[in-house]
Scaffold this motif. Structure first.
Motif, PDB file in Angstrom:
ATOM      1  N   ASN A 181     -43.612   5.523  84.597  1.00 25.48           N
ATOM      2  CA  ASN A 181     -44.774   5.535  83.715  1.00 25.48           C
ATOM      3  C   ASN A 181     -46.020   5.967  84.497  1.00 25.48           C
ATOM      4  OD1 ASN A 181     -47.057   4.800  82.145  1.00 25.48           O
ATOM      5  ND2 ASN A 181     -45.759   3.452  80.942  1.00 25.48           N
ATOM      6  N   HIS A 182     -46.541   7.151  84.160  1.00 26.06           N
ATOM      7  CA  HIS A 182     -47.729   7.645  84.857  1.00 26.06           C
ATOM      8  C   HIS A 182     -48.924   6.714  84.665  1.00 26.06           C
ATOM      9  CE1 HIS A 182     -45.742  11.575  85.410  1.00 26.06           C
ATOM     10  NE2 HIS A 182     -46.604  11.729  86.385  1.00 26.06           N
ATOM     11  N   SER A 183     -49.168   6.291  83.402  1.00 25.35           N
ATOM     12  CA  SER A 183     -50.392   5.536  83.128  1.00 25.35           C
ATOM     13  C   SER A 183     -50.409   4.228  83.912  1.00 25.35           C
ATOM     14  CB  SER A 183     -50.540   5.283  81.628  1.00 25.35           C
ATOM     15  OG  SER A 183     -49.581   4.356  81.189  1.00 25.35           O
ATOM     16  N   ALA A 184     -49.251   3.602  84.075  1.00 25.64           N
ATOM     17  CA  ALA A 184     -49.202   2.327  84.790  1.00 25.64           C
ATOM     18  C   ALA A 184     -49.611   2.504  86.252  1.00 25.64           C
ATOM     19  CB  ALA A 184     -47.798   1.737  84.716  1.00 25.64           C
ATOM     20  N   HIS A 185     -49.371   3.685  86.792  1.00 33.76           N
ATOM     21  CA  HIS A 185     -49.689   3.917  88.197  1.00 33.76           C
ATOM     22  C   HIS A 185     -51.125   4.406  88.386  1.00 33.76           C
ATOM     23  CE1 HIS A 185     -45.303   3.674  88.356  1.00 33.76           C
ATOM     24  NE2 HIS A 185     -45.448   3.353  89.618  1.00 33.76           N
ATOM     25  N   VAL A 186     -51.535   5.442  87.610  1.00 33.63           N
ATOM     26  CA  VAL A 186     -52.872   5.998  87.853  1.00 33.63           C
ATOM     27  C   VAL A 186     -53.992   5.081  87.381  1.00 33.63           C
ATOM     28  CG1 VAL A 186     -52.135   8.406  87.879  1.00 33.63           C
ATOM     29  CG2 VAL A 186     -52.920   7.400  85.745  1.00 33.63           C
ATOM     30  N   SER A 187     -53.692   4.138  86.474  1.00 30.12           N
ATOM     31  CA  SER A 187     -54.769   3.245  86.065  1.00 30.12           C
ATOM     32  C   SER A 187     -54.832   2.013  86.964  1.00 30.12           C
ATOM     33  CB  SER A 187     -54.609   2.839  84.595  1.00 30.12           C
ATOM     34  OG  SER A 187     -53.383   2.184  84.433  1.00 30.12           O
ATOM     35  N   ARG A 188     -53.927   1.935  87.935  1.00 32.65           N
ATOM     36  CA  ARG A 188     -53.953   0.782  88.841  1.00 32.65           C
ATOM     37  C   ARG A 188     -53.876   1.208  90.308  1.00 32.65           C
ATOM     38  NH1 ARG A 188     -49.721  -3.305  86.739  1.00 32.65           N
ATOM     39  NH2 ARG A 188     -50.716  -4.850  88.069  1.00 32.65           N
ATOM     40  N   GLY A 189     -54.526   2.316  90.593  1.00 28.70           N
ATOM     41  CA  GLY A 189     -54.810   2.617  91.993  1.00 28.70           C
ATOM     42  C   GLY A 189     -53.816   3.476  92.761  1.00 28.70           C
ATOM     43  N   VAL A 190     -52.767   3.987  92.093  1.00 27.07           N
ATOM     44  CA  VAL A 190     -51.874   4.901  92.795  1.00 27.07           C
ATOM     45  C   VAL A 190     -52.265   6.327  92.387  1.00 27.07           C
ATOM     46  CG1 VAL A 190     -49.493   5.588  93.248  1.00 27.07           C
ATOM     47  CG2 VAL A 190     -50.044   3.192  92.814  1.00 27.07           C
ATOM     48  N   GLY A 191     -52.740   7.081  93.337  1.00 27.30           N
ATOM     49  CA  GLY A 191     -53.285   8.407  93.042  1.00 27.30           C
ATOM     50  C   GLY A 191     -52.209   9.470  92.876  1.00 27.30           C
TER      51      GLY A 191
END
Lengths: 232, 217
Positions: free
Chosen positions: B129-139
């Motif tokens: 899940n992209h959103s779970a990562h980019v909205s929590r600090g994984v670039g």
């Protein structure tokens, strides 16, 4: 024990075999170092490829090949009828709205969000400061003034400065509408940016306009001195 | 008929066989681990796309934010490949006659999608899940590398399960503030201290699972 060597052909074959073993590591190291269109080799397929449709994948059953079906022409999704023209068009009683639509309030968070979205979608042409000096605008202007004439039919019009007196007069609703539907040569961004975010951008644009046309009287008295020092 | 006698050199056979028996398994293990690793078989996949779009120009030189085109990345599991309209926002006016843009113009005229080739593929039983990562600090750069320097995009990381788990078990050094999420030049490991990483971990409430069902459904 007297050591005697085996026949020459045997030594030769043995040495050749040992050399052959040294080849694969070099081949692998080279493969690792060079990108290649024939990579992504699957030795074990496991269940890596499944007969199902994922976002933006291909479904050969449809003429356009899209597995994700576009909405049928003339249909309206629930809640997307655009009945609230303030929210969807920025219009109140046939005039451009001066206020945010119902449910949105002006706040620091809204402006921060607007700034972030502006920097993603608008700054490319309008620049971070809004002076129409974004990187895309710069490059397009360079293409226009190529000595050999505009490259490949480029027909770029200098992006508008948001601090142009005309643009500064635009009401909030009009700024929102421009962000949504475009104006002159600018494309609309309703497909790329959510409605709420377009409102945030419109609000931020007005804040940006204010910031670039402010006098010292607009600055709260307690931080005026600090600001004056910074400018010096 | 005279008796057959083994030649003297056959005394060497036994040590040779022992040596081979000891070396060949080690060699085989090395070959499988190094040669058949996803770092060899997957990394570097660089298909030729239908349109010679340059990320180095658009995301690098022009500095367009990743999200200008990949709009769904913060909201959805899938980071969308942009609609042809997104290309035409600019290319209606910039180099519209360029032969490199022929397929974009064709797609714009017919409404048929451009058949972009997907590069970063997970096995279809893994649900990233992209959103779970980019909205929590994984670039973006953590998994995709320096896309802003790639003329033609290639896969930069193995995207293997072991590689995912490496970060899921020790995410700290891959965390960055949300303001730098699409900044590919920002090196979170080098530019932030351990305490800053820890603060981000607390702020985003990062407590990654390594249960099977986190990714496999």
């Amino acid at each position: 024990m007297i050591v005697s060597l085996p026949p020459r052909w045997m030594l030769f074959t043995g040495a050749l075999a040992a050399l052959a073993l040294a080849v694969p590591p070099f081949v692998i190291a080279r493969v690792r170092a060079t990108p290649d269109p024939n990579r992504a080799v699957h030795i074990f397929f496991d269940m890596d490829f499944q007969p199902k449709f994922r976002p933006q994948s291909v479904n050969p059953l449809f003429a356009d090949g899209r597995a994700q079906r576009p909405s049928v022409l003339g249909t309206v999704a629930r809640g997307e009828a655009g009945l609230d023209v303030h929210l969807s068009d920025g219009v109140v009683n046939g005039k451009w709205a001066d206020t945010l639509p119902a449910g949105m309030t002006m706040s620091r968070e809204l402006l921060d969000r607007g700034q972030q979205r502006y920097n993603i979608y608008c700054s490319a042409c309008h620049g971070y400061g809004g002076y129409g000096d974004g990187t895309v605008n710069k490059r397009a202007m360079e293409l226009m003034t190529n000595s050999a004439g505009p490259a490949n039919g480029t027909s770029w019009v200098q992006a508008k400065s948001l601090h142009d007196p005309l643009v500064r007069e635009h009401p909030l609703g009009m700024l929102f509408n421009i962000a949504s539907n475009g104006i002159r040569t600018m494309a609309g961004y309703s497909a790329q940016i959510d409605t709420a975010d377009r409102w945030a951008i419109a609000a931020y644009v007005q804040a940006l306009q204010l910031s670039q046309n402010a006098s010292i009287q607009d600055v709260p008295p307690e931080i005026r001195d600090n600001l004056k020092k910074e400018v010096k | 008929m005279s008796r057959f006698l083994f030649p003297r050199w056959s005394n060497l056979l036994l040590p040779t066989i022992i040596l081979a028996a000891a070396t060949i398994p080690v060699y085989a293990i090395f070959f499988v681990a190094y040669g058949l690793s996803p770092k060899t078989l997957e990394v570097g996949y660089q298909p030729e796309q239908p349109v010679p779009y340059s990320h180095a120009l658009h995301a690098g030189e022009l500095g367009l934010d990743c999200r200008y085109c990949h709009t769904s990345v913060e909201k959805a599991a899938h980071a969308s490949v942009p609609a042809t309209q997104t290309c035409m926002n600019c290319h209606t006016h910039i180099r519209p006659e360029s032969p490199k843009l022929a397929k974009i113009k064709e797609s714009y005229a017919t409404g048929l999608p451009v058949p972009w080739i997907r590069i970063h593929k997970l096995p279809e039983f893994a649900y990233f899940n992209h959103s779970a990562h980019v909205s929590r600090g994984v670039g973006c750069v953590s998994c995709h590398g320096r896309i802003d320097k790639m003329e033609v995009v290639y896969q930069n990381e193995p995207l293997s399960m072991g590689w995912c788990l490496e970060c899921h078990r020790n995410p700290d050094k891959n965390l960055r503030p949300l303001s730098e999420i699409t900044n590919l030049a920002f090196d979170a490991t080098a530019e932030l201290s351990a305490s800053e990483h820890q603060a981000l971990k607390t702020k985003f409430d990062i407590n990654p699972n390594d249960n099977c069902s986190t990714c496999h459904r």
